[in-house]
Design a protein around this motif. Structure first.
Motif, PDB file in Angstrom:
ATOM      1  N   LEU A   1       5.390  -7.838   6.316  1.00 27.62           N
ATOM      2  CA  LEU A   1       6.245  -8.211   5.193  1.00 27.62           C
ATOM      3  C   LEU A   1       6.870  -6.945   4.632  1.00 27.62           C
ATOM      4  CD1 LEU A   1       4.425 -10.783   2.908  1.00 27.62           C
ATOM      5  CD2 LEU A   1       6.779 -10.927   3.689  1.00 27.62           C
TER       6      LEU A   1
ATOM      7  N   ILE B   1       9.686  -5.309   2.028  1.00 27.99           N
ATOM      8  CA  ILE B   1      10.605  -5.590   0.934  1.00 27.99           C
ATOM      9  C   ILE B   1      11.977  -5.015   1.258  1.00 27.99           C
ATOM     10  CG2 ILE B   1       9.978  -3.526  -0.383  1.00 27.99           C
ATOM     11  CD1 ILE B   1      10.262  -5.321  -2.925  1.00 27.99           C
TER      12      ILE B   1
ATOM     13  N   SER C   1       3.161  -4.663 -12.720  1.00 27.31           N
ATOM     14  CA  SER C   1       3.962  -5.761 -12.198  1.00 27.31           C
ATOM     15  C   SER C   1       3.186  -7.065 -12.239  1.00 27.31           C
ATOM     16  CB  SER C   1       4.389  -5.445 -10.764  1.00 27.31           C
ATOM     17  OG  SER C   1       3.246  -5.164  -9.978  1.00 27.31           O
TER      18      SER C   1
ATOM     19  N   GLU D   1       2.564 -11.124 -10.801  1.00 22.51           N
ATOM     20  CA  GLU D   1       2.497 -11.749  -9.485  1.00 22.51           C
ATOM     21  C   GLU D   1       3.855 -12.288  -9.067  1.00 22.51           C
ATOM     22  OE1 GLU D   1       1.044 -12.873 -12.202  1.00 22.51           O
ATOM     23  OE2 GLU D   1       0.987 -15.075 -12.293  1.00 22.51           O
ATOM     24  N   GLN D   2       4.056 -12.329  -7.752  1.00 25.16           N
ATOM     25  CA  GLN D   2       5.303 -12.818  -7.202  1.00 25.16           C
ATOM     26  C   GLN D   2       5.117 -14.228  -6.668  1.00 25.16           C
ATOM     27  OE1 GLN D   2       7.265 -10.031  -4.575  1.00 25.16           O
ATOM     28  NE2 GLN D   2       6.402  -8.305  -5.709  1.00 25.16           N
TER      29      GLN D   2
ATOM     30  N   SER E   1      -0.797   1.998  -8.850  1.00 24.07           N
ATOM     31  CA  SER E   1      -0.717   1.504 -10.220  1.00 24.07           C
ATOM     32  C   SER E   1      -1.604   0.251 -10.345  1.00 24.07           C
ATOM     33  CB  SER E   1       0.728   1.169 -10.566  1.00 24.07           C
ATOM     34  OG  SER E   1       0.794   0.493 -11.783  1.00 24.07           O
ATOM     35  N   ASN E   2      -1.434  -0.649  -9.427  1.00 21.64           N
ATOM     36  CA  ASN E   2      -2.302  -1.820  -9.354  1.00 21.64           C
ATOM     37  C   ASN E   2      -2.185  -2.410  -7.957  1.00 21.64           C
ATOM     38  OD1 ASN E   2      -0.433  -4.431  -9.408  1.00 21.64           O
ATOM     39  ND2 ASN E   2       0.455  -2.976 -10.844  1.00 21.64           N
TER      40      ASN E   2
ATOM     41  N   GLN F   1      -2.329  -6.212  -5.650  1.00 28.54           N
ATOM     42  CA  GLN F   1      -2.368  -7.657  -5.630  1.00 28.54           C
ATOM     43  C   GLN F   1      -2.800  -8.118  -4.241  1.00 28.54           C
ATOM     44  OE1 GLN F   1       1.560  -9.009  -6.798  1.00 28.54           O
ATOM     45  NE2 GLN F   1       1.474  -7.967  -8.779  1.00 28.54           N
TER      46      GLN F   1
ATOM     47  N   TYR G   1      -2.565 -11.513  -1.557  1.00 24.72           N
ATOM     48  CA  TYR G   1      -1.866 -12.743  -1.245  1.00 24.72           C
ATOM     49  C   TYR G   1      -2.465 -13.362   0.013  1.00 24.72           C
ATOM     50  CZ  TYR G   1       1.844 -11.352  -4.495  1.00 24.72           C
ATOM     51  OH  TYR G   1       2.551 -10.992  -5.618  1.00 24.72           O
TER      52      TYR G   1
ATOM     53  N   PHE H   1       0.063 -15.902  -4.164  1.00 20.81           N
ATOM     54  CA  PHE H   1      -0.689 -14.929  -4.956  1.00 20.81           C
ATOM     55  C   PHE H   1      -2.124 -15.391  -5.177  1.00 20.81           C
ATOM     56  CE2 PHE H   1      -1.306 -11.716  -8.115  1.00 20.81           C
ATOM     57  CZ  PHE H   1      -2.055 -12.294  -9.132  1.00 20.81           C
TER      58      PHE H   1
ATOM     59  N   GLN I   1      -4.792 -10.094  -9.064  1.00 28.67           N
ATOM     60  CA  GLN I   1      -4.292  -8.746  -9.323  1.00 28.67           C
ATOM     61  C   GLN I   1      -5.429  -7.911  -9.903  1.00 28.67           C
ATOM     62  OE1 GLN I   1      -0.236  -7.489 -10.854  1.00 28.67           O
ATOM     63  NE2 GLN I   1      -1.392  -7.347 -12.731  1.00 28.67           N
TER      64      GLN I   1
ATOM     65  N   PHE J   1      -2.940 -10.525   2.745  1.00 31.40           N
ATOM     66  CA  PHE J   1      -2.176  -9.299   2.530  1.00 31.40           C
ATOM     67  C   PHE J   1      -2.590  -8.641   1.210  1.00 31.40           C
ATOM     68  CE2 PHE J   1       1.084  -9.711   5.762  1.00 31.40           C
ATOM     69  CZ  PHE J   1       1.242 -11.065   5.951  1.00 31.40           C
TER      70      PHE J   1
ATOM     71  N   ASP K   1       1.235  -1.713  -5.586  1.00 30.40           N
ATOM     72  CA  ASP K   1       2.261  -1.364  -6.574  1.00 30.40           C
ATOM     73  C   ASP K   1       2.114   0.114  -6.912  1.00 30.40           C
ATOM     74  OD1 ASP K   1       3.151  -2.702  -9.876  1.00 30.40           O
ATOM     75  OD2 ASP K   1       4.068  -1.154  -8.619  1.00 30.40           O
TER      76      ASP K   1
ATOM     77  N   PHE L   1       6.983  -1.313  -4.194  1.00 27.14           N
ATOM     78  CA  PHE L   1       5.946  -2.275  -3.871  1.00 27.14           C
ATOM     79  C   PHE L   1       5.833  -2.332  -2.356  1.00 27.14           C
ATOM     80  CE2 PHE L   1       3.740  -5.191  -6.504  1.00 27.14           C
ATOM     81  CZ  PHE L   1       3.331  -6.264  -5.710  1.00 27.14           C
TER      82      PHE L   1
ATOM     83  N   PHE M   1       3.653  -4.039   0.917  1.00 30.14           N
ATOM     84  CA  PHE M   1       2.643  -4.940   1.449  1.00 30.14           C
ATOM     85  C   PHE M   1       1.916  -4.285   2.622  1.00 30.14           C
ATOM     86  CE2 PHE M   1       2.747  -9.347  -0.179  1.00 30.14           C
ATOM     87  CZ  PHE M   1       3.746  -9.215  -1.124  1.00 30.14           C
TER      88      PHE M   1
END
Lengths: 114, 109
Positions: A43, A45, A100, A102-103, B30-31, B33, B35, B45, B48, B88, B92, B97, B99
């Motif tokens: 994936l 961006i 940020s 969640e997307q 920074s953080n 997430q 998925y 999602f 986080q 995944f 961030d 961003f 993945f």
């Protein structure tokens, strides 16, 4: 109600053509994204966009251009399609903030270039 | 630039076995997430993590963020066939961003 929608779901076209993929979100989010997922499921961006700023991944060819008629829509226009553009393209949206949020992803558009 | 790795790339488990995937970043996050993408579906999602050393649980899923905020893990206890998919991590870095390449989990009934 569909949160993030994309059209078309499938797109088959020939090399050299120009095509667009549409994306709409009804979540009231400030930021929208386009991702490319290749056959190996990576994936990547491509763009992120909010009302103030367009951030472009520098590896994306300039044949790809995002167009946002309003906050709820971010369309992807592709010029002079190439075989390597075949992939699944996902639109996503999120609230704007730090850190940020969640997307939320759309269902994807499978593009096949022949 | 930032590089994100996930291991393993693939994992096949028998239903009921545990599963762990690891995400490693070349630079501080920074953080992070997480998925999940089911076959033929889109990424959804899960969680986080923001704080150094943070641990969060969602039923059979446990997520950890490393003390240095450069790595994270997702652990599933007693896998079920509904856990099948690709997991995944999404890193961030503040300005961008990224993945990870994902870990594809298959669960044999």
């Amino acid at each position: 109600d569909t949160a993030v929608s994309q059209t078309p779901k499938y797109l088959v076209t020939q090399m050299g053509n120009d095509k667009s993929i549409k994306c709409e979100q009804n979540l009231g989010h400030d930021t929208m994204y386009w991702y490319k997922q290749d056959s190996k499921k990576f994936l990547k961006i491509m763009f992120s966009y909010n009302n103030k700023e367009l951030i472009i991944n520098e590896t994306v060819p300039n044949r790809f251009s995002p167009k946002s008629p309003d906050k709820a829509h971010l369309n992807l226009h592709i010029n002079s399609l190439e075989l390597g553009d075949s992939a699944v393209y996902f639109c996503a949206s999120s609230r704007l903030g730090v850190p940020s949020y969640e997307q939320y992803f759309g269902p994807g558009t499978r593009l096949t270039v022949t | 630039g930032q590089q994100v790795m996930q291991i393993p790339q693939y994992q096949h488990v028998q239903e009921g076995e545990d599963f762990t995937t690891y995400c490693n970043s070349s630079t501080t996050l920074s953080n992070i997430q997480w998925y999940k993408q089911r076959p033929g579906g889109h990424p959804v999602f899960l969680i986080q993590l923001v704080k150094s050393g943070e641990v969060k649980k969602q039923k059979r899923l446990t997520f950890q963020f490393g003390e240095a905020k450069k790595n994270s893990s997702l652990h599933i206890t007693a896998t079920q066939t509904t856990d099948v998919g690709t997991y995944f991590c999404a890193c961030d870095y503040g300005q961008n961003f990224v993945f990870g390449p994902g870990t594809r989990l298959s669960v044999l009934p």
